[in-house]
Design a protein around this motif. Structure first.
Motif, PDB file in Angstrom:
ATOM      1  N   ASN A   1      34.835  65.425-115.866  1.00 57.34           N
ATOM      2  CA  ASN A   1      33.941  66.230-115.041  1.00 57.34           C
ATOM      3  C   ASN A   1      32.485  65.819-115.246  1.00 57.34           C
ATOM      4  OD1 ASN A   1      36.454  67.523-114.979  1.00 57.34           O
ATOM      5  ND2 ASN A   1      35.541  69.535-114.705  1.00 57.34           N
ATOM      6  N   LEU A   2      32.111  65.617-116.517  1.00 60.58           N
ATOM      7  CA  LEU A   2      30.733  65.233-116.799  1.00 60.58           C
ATOM      8  C   LEU A   2      30.424  63.838-116.265  1.00 60.58           C
ATOM      9  CD1 LEU A   2      30.037  66.608-120.390  1.00 60.58           C
ATOM     10  CD2 LEU A   2      29.101  67.406-118.224  1.00 60.58           C
ATOM     11  N   GLN A   3      31.386  62.933-116.353  1.00 61.31           N
ATOM     12  CA  GLN A   3      31.185  61.598-115.801  1.00 61.31           C
ATOM     13  C   GLN A   3      30.919  61.687-114.300  1.00 61.31           C
ATOM     14  OE1 GLN A   3      34.620  59.114-115.224  1.00 61.31           O
ATOM     15  NE2 GLN A   3      33.565  57.284-115.938  1.00 61.31           N
ATOM     16  N   HIS A   4      31.667  62.517-113.615  1.00 61.83           N
ATOM     17  CA  HIS A   4      31.483  62.722-112.185  1.00 61.83           C
ATOM     18  C   HIS A   4      30.098  63.297-111.898  1.00 61.83           C
ATOM     19  CE1 HIS A   4      32.235  63.705-108.055  1.00 61.83           C
ATOM     20  NE2 HIS A   4      32.297  65.012-108.267  1.00 61.83           N
ATOM     21  N   LEU A   5      29.672  64.275-112.695  1.00 61.79           N
ATOM     22  CA  LEU A   5      28.362  64.881-112.494  1.00 61.79           C
ATOM     23  C   LEU A   5      27.234  63.887-112.756  1.00 61.79           C
ATOM     24  CD1 LEU A   5      29.072  68.357-114.113  1.00 61.79           C
ATOM     25  CD2 LEU A   5      28.449  67.956-111.715  1.00 61.79           C
ATOM     26  N   LEU A   6      27.395  63.068-113.782  1.00 62.19           N
ATOM     27  CA  LEU A   6      26.370  62.062-114.076  1.00 62.19           C
ATOM     28  C   LEU A   6      26.227  61.086-112.907  1.00 62.19           C
ATOM     29  CD1 LEU A   6      27.135  61.274-117.820  1.00 62.19           C
ATOM     30  CD2 LEU A   6      25.060  62.355-116.936  1.00 62.19           C
ATOM     31  N   ALA A   7      27.374  60.664-112.354  1.00 59.83           N
ATOM     32  CA  ALA A   7      27.321  59.734-111.234  1.00 59.83           C
ATOM     33  C   ALA A   7      26.656  60.369-110.026  1.00 59.83           C
ATOM     34  CB  ALA A   7      28.734  59.274-110.881  1.00 59.83           C
TER      35      ALA A   7
ATOM     36  N   SER B   1      20.311  60.156-116.530  1.00 54.92           N
ATOM     37  CA  SER B   1      20.491  59.233-117.655  1.00 54.92           C
ATOM     38  C   SER B   1      20.204  59.919-118.982  1.00 54.92           C
ATOM     39  CB  SER B   1      19.571  58.014-117.499  1.00 54.92           C
ATOM     40  OG  SER B   1      18.214  58.421-117.448  1.00 54.92           O
ATOM     41  N   LYS B   2      19.776  61.185-118.942  1.00 54.27           N
ATOM     42  CA  LYS B   2      19.499  61.957-120.150  1.00 54.27           C
ATOM     43  C   LYS B   2      20.183  63.309-120.040  1.00 54.27           C
ATOM     44  CE  LYS B   2      15.047  62.050-119.911  1.00 54.27           C
ATOM     45  NZ  LYS B   2      13.632  62.300-120.303  1.00 54.27           N
ATOM     46  N   SER B   3      20.558  63.854-121.191  1.00 53.22           N
ATOM     47  CA  SER B   3      21.176  65.181-121.193  1.00 53.22           C
ATOM     48  C   SER B   3      20.233  66.225-120.623  1.00 53.22           C
ATOM     49  CB  SER B   3      21.571  65.569-122.619  1.00 53.22           C
ATOM     50  OG  SER B   3      22.650  64.787-123.080  1.00 53.22           O
ATOM     51  N   SER B   4      18.945  66.099-120.926  1.00 56.36           N
ATOM     52  CA  SER B   4      17.983  67.090-120.438  1.00 56.36           C
ATOM     53  C   SER B   4      17.926  67.105-118.922  1.00 56.36           C
ATOM     54  CB  SER B   4      16.593  66.813-121.030  1.00 56.36           C
ATOM     55  OG  SER B   4      16.172  65.503-120.720  1.00 56.36           O
ATOM     56  N   THR B   5      18.069  65.934-118.304  1.00 51.72           N
ATOM     57  CA  THR B   5      18.061  65.870-116.845  1.00 51.72           C
ATOM     58  C   THR B   5      19.290  66.555-116.260  1.00 51.72           C
ATOM     59  OG1 THR B   5      16.880  63.768-116.935  1.00 51.72           O
ATOM     60  CG2 THR B   5      17.932  64.330-114.848  1.00 51.72           C
ATOM     61  N   LEU B   6      20.463  66.236-116.809  1.00 50.09           N
ATOM     62  CA  LEU B   6      21.690  66.846-116.309  1.00 50.09           C
ATOM     63  C   LEU B   6      21.673  68.357-116.542  1.00 50.09           C
ATOM     64  CD1 LEU B   6      24.486  66.446-115.051  1.00 50.09           C
ATOM     65  CD2 LEU B   6      25.391  66.132-117.357  1.00 50.09           C
TER      66      LEU B   6
ATOM     67  N   ALA C   1      34.327  58.581-124.587  1.00 50.08           N
ATOM     68  CA  ALA C   1      33.895  57.201-124.327  1.00 50.08           C
ATOM     69  C   ALA C   1      33.517  56.983-122.874  1.00 50.08           C
ATOM     70  CB  ALA C   1      35.007  56.223-124.733  1.00 50.08           C
ATOM     71  N   LEU C   2      33.926  57.886-121.993  1.00 48.19           N
ATOM     72  CA  LEU C   2      33.548  57.777-120.585  1.00 48.19           C
ATOM     73  C   LEU C   2      32.036  57.916-120.401  1.00 48.19           C
ATOM     74  CD1 LEU C   2      36.292  60.025-118.928  1.00 48.19           C
ATOM     75  CD2 LEU C   2      36.081  57.561-118.682  1.00 48.19           C
ATOM     76  N   LEU C   3      31.381  58.613-121.339  1.00 53.96           N
ATOM     77  CA  LEU C   3      29.956  58.888-121.208  1.00 53.96           C
ATOM     78  C   LEU C   3      29.134  57.890-122.014  1.00 53.96           C
ATOM     79  CD1 LEU C   3      29.860  62.781-121.567  1.00 53.96           C
ATOM     80  CD2 LEU C   3      30.404  61.399-119.560  1.00 53.96           C
ATOM     81  N   PRO C   4      27.901  57.628-121.620  1.00 55.12           N
ATOM     82  CA  PRO C   4      27.018  56.794-122.434  1.00 55.12           C
ATOM     83  C   PRO C   4      26.858  57.410-123.823  1.00 55.12           C
ATOM     84  CG  PRO C   4      26.077  57.175-120.257  1.00 55.12           C
ATOM     85  CD  PRO C   4      27.268  58.070-120.363  1.00 55.12           C
ATOM     86  N   PRO C   5      26.708  56.586-124.868  1.00 50.72           N
ATOM     87  CA  PRO C   5      26.640  57.113-126.242  1.00 50.72           C
ATOM     88  C   PRO C   5      25.595  58.208-126.427  1.00 50.72           C
ATOM     89  CG  PRO C   5      26.859  54.732-126.278  1.00 50.72           C
ATOM     90  CD  PRO C   5      26.674  55.114-124.837  1.00 50.72           C
TER      91      PRO C   5
ATOM     92  N   ARG D   1      12.954  71.696-121.470  1.00 50.41           N
ATOM     93  CA  ARG D   1      14.051  70.741-121.456  1.00 50.41           C
ATOM     94  C   ARG D   1      13.828  69.710-122.554  1.00 50.41           C
ATOM     95  NH1 ARG D   1      17.387  73.657-118.129  1.00 50.41           N
ATOM     96  NH2 ARG D   1      16.199  74.376-116.349  1.00 50.41           N
ATOM     97  N   SER D   2      14.805  69.538-123.423  1.00 51.13           N
ATOM     98  CA  SER D   2      14.650  68.615-124.539  1.00 51.13           C
ATOM     99  C   SER D   2      16.006  68.134-125.000  1.00 51.13           C
ATOM    100  CB  SER D   2      13.930  69.318-125.701  1.00 51.13           C
ATOM    101  OG  SER D   2      14.008  68.561-126.882  1.00 51.13           O
ATOM    102  N   ASN D   3      16.090  66.869-125.410  1.00 55.71           N
ATOM    103  CA  ASN D   3      17.338  66.351-125.956  1.00 55.71           C
ATOM    104  C   ASN D   3      17.637  66.936-127.329  1.00 55.71           C
ATOM    105  OD1 ASN D   3      18.620  64.762-124.038  1.00 55.71           O
ATOM    106  ND2 ASN D   3      17.284  63.016-124.416  1.00 55.71           N
ATOM    107  N   ASP D   4      16.685  67.688-127.895  1.00 56.41           N
ATOM    108  CA  ASP D   4      16.936  68.365-129.171  1.00 56.41           C
ATOM    109  C   ASP D   4      17.745  69.641-128.984  1.00 56.41           C
ATOM    110  OD1 ASP D   4      15.489  66.429-130.507  1.00 56.41           O
ATOM    111  OD2 ASP D   4      13.600  67.520-130.291  1.00 56.41           O
ATOM    112  N   ARG D   5      17.840  70.111-127.735  1.00 57.19           N
ATOM    113  CA  ARG D   5      18.605  71.322-127.453  1.00 57.19           C
ATOM    114  C   ARG D   5      19.437  71.042-126.215  1.00 57.19           C
ATOM    115  NH1 ARG D   5      15.008  76.398-126.883  1.00 57.19           N
ATOM    116  NH2 ARG D   5      14.232  75.131-125.142  1.00 57.19           N
ATOM    117  N   ARG D   6      20.607  70.452-126.446  1.00 56.81           N
ATOM    118  CA  ARG D   6      21.450  70.000-125.353  1.00 56.81           C
ATOM    119  C   ARG D   6      22.636  70.939-125.197  1.00 56.81           C
ATOM    120  NH1 ARG D   6      23.214  64.039-126.133  1.00 56.81           N
ATOM    121  NH2 ARG D   6      24.476  65.045-127.748  1.00 56.81           N
TER     122      ARG D   6
END
Length: 527
Positions: A137-143, A148-153, A377-381, A490-495
């Protein structure tokens, strides 16, 4: 009003990449939908004219419509035009949207932001998180978002707006949203109501005779019911193991088979394991024309749940209304709420312990970590959840929880229990308290206390009151909401993915892929 564009992306393909649109052929289950609570100004029943709402982007060709925001704009325009045509207006309407962020319809979060900006009030009710072991589901949402960042999604999936509030089924899930940064005034908990099927429940003895005749077991059996659809997260292997440890005349009953291909393949594999090593388990116990849910529930000695993940946990509550004990794997994100409401739960267990030497236990933990890494592994590291063995698994070096084993190791454990008497005895010793909970007769006061508490605290009237308050808080007159000018930093420190992972642990059975693990001598072809 039926709006097909609210359907799953596999069927409502506007705005989707062709490869992703074909990736999931799952039929709609009704888990992601929107309903409207409002005052209609007219009673016109005509089908709304949609052409005018789509003219703005009529020049887009399907091949160019490859981003969820484009489909979201179309969905917003369609919803806005449809609602207004039917007499609804932003000032007298609440749109109650279920599972908007689950990833089954990538246009939904974009449409919601447009609706909020246009003045519509929205209550977004989250039953399940895409971040909770749903990497596809997350891979689909990212596409679809291009994030490209958790904060954006996160910003797309969880909009912060004066016209938006959130609801969850459990306080634990509501806490996730609060930890993320939403104000308490914008997050509420609305649990499901709990009711038995209409009509009188049959008495135990005639119900058991009826069920026994249908599933071909002795009428003197003690029926241990698992009233669920046997999908992967229900941890069916653990149900088999516990039934394997039960004395005669206890027989386990799993009620429903899954609908989808992968889930059905997993289920049929467990059926073959049971046929080989756990003969006191009946599959498809609800698939008999003359057997209703009330019959199975009334017939049972107790209900046993081995599920490793639940959005609400109906099976933890409903049986008590029928005066049936519940023995279940403890899921703190749901069971804590029940305890807070006064439900007594002495028969919850935290693990089914399997003994082994230090080297074996260490290798099983490494397998758990490898399974987790493979699942994500479907998601970027940089977008994967941060978790480790030490943060999830116990610190013992001489035993491990059965649910943390790979399905192949679960099969191996069930096989060994069937063939190795000393190993079976040790597994039974480590888990005797669970077996006692299943086999013993529960105290009458426990049954009656829980029956009354659940009937009172989880009644439809209570749920209706909570829901009404949520609607009223959204529609009440208010001054400019300063709090929501910059509500969430929004911050990658709080995802969200990390916050969800902390309260929803990883279990390998949830993400098993094809081909599923099978018995060593099982030559049954893949489905």
């Amino acid at each position: 009003m039926q709006i097909p564009e609210l359907d799953y992306d596999a069927l409502a393909t506007d705005g989707l990449l062709p490869s992703l649109a074909a990736a999931d052929a799952k039929q709609p289950s009704g888990r992601e939908q929107a309903t409207v609570a409002g005052i209609k100004n007219d009673e016109k029943g005509a089908t709304p004219k949609r052409s005018s709402s789509l003219e703005k982007i009529s020049g887009f060709r399907r091949s160019e419509t490859v981003h969820g925001s484009v489909a979201g704009q179309r969905l917003f325009e369609l919803l806005d035009a449809t609602l207004r045509h039917e007499g609804f207006e932003p000032g007298n309407t609440v749109i109650h949207w279920h599972n908007h962020s689950l990833g089954k319809n990538a246009a939904a979060p974009f449409a919601i932001s447009h609706l909020a900006n246009a003045g519509w009030r929205l209550l977004l009710q989250i039953h399940d998180f895409a971040e909770d072991q749903r990497p596809e589901n997350l891979q689909h949402l990212l596409a679809q978002t291009g994030a490209s960042k958790s904060s954006t999604l996160d910003a797309v999936l969880y909009p912060s707006h004066a016209n938006v509030s959130y609801a969850c089924l459990t306080a634990g899930d509501a806490d996730v949203l609060k930890q993320y940064g939403f104000a308490e005034s914008r997050v509420t908990t609305i649990p499901n109501s709990v009711r038995l099927p209409s009509g009188d429940m049959p008495d135990r003895e005639p119900a058991l005779e009826k069920v026994a005749a249908a599933v071909s077991i002795p009428a003197s059996s003690k029926w241990v019911l698992y009233p669920v659809r046997g999908i992967r997260r229900k941890n069916v292997g653990e149900f088999l193991l516990l039934c394997q440890l039960l004395p005669k005349p206890f027989i386990g009953g799993l009620t429903l088979k899954p609908d989808t291909t992968l889930e059905a393949e997993s289920y049929e594999r467990w059926r073959r394991v049971a046929e080989a090593y756990v003969p006191n388990v009946v599959f498809d116990a609800a698939h008999h024309d003359n057997i209703a849910y009330a019959d199975n529930l009334s017939a049972c000695h107790c209900v046993l749940s081995t599920s490793v993940a639940e959005g609400f946990g109906m099976a933890f509550l409903e049986p008590w209304l029928a005066s049936r004990r519940v023995v279940a794997r403890n899921l703190p994100t749901v069971t804590a709420d029940f305890a807070a409401e006064g439900v007594r739960q002495p028969d919850l267990y935290d693990g089914v312990w399997i003994p082994g030497d230090a080297a074996w236990v260490k290798s099983m933990k490494q397998n758990w970590l490898s399974a987790s890494e493979a699942a994500w592994a479907l998601l970027p590291p940089e977008l994967r959840p941060k978790q480790s063995v030490d943060s999830v698994l116990n610190t013992h070096d001489d035993k491990i929880d059965f649910a943390c084993l790979m399905p192949s190791e679960q099969i191996a454990t069930i096989t060994r229990v069937a063939n190795d008497d000393s190993f079976r005895a040790e597994v039974l010793r480590l888990n005797q308290s669970i077996i006692d909970s299943i086999t013993e007769t529960p105290p009458t006061d426990l049954i009656e206390s829980n029956r009354q508490t659940i009937a009172e605290r989880y009644s439809p009237d209570v749920q209706c009151e909570l829901l009404t308050r949520s609607y009223q808080s959204l529609t009440a007159p208010r001054e400019v909401d300063v709090e929501y000018r910059d509500a969430v930093t929004r911050s990658n420190d709080r995802r969200m993915i990390d916050l969800v992972a902390r309260s929803h642990p990883f279990f390998p059975c949830r993400v098993e892929t094809r081909p599923v693990a099978t018995l060593a001598n099982d030559s049954t072809p893949s489905m």
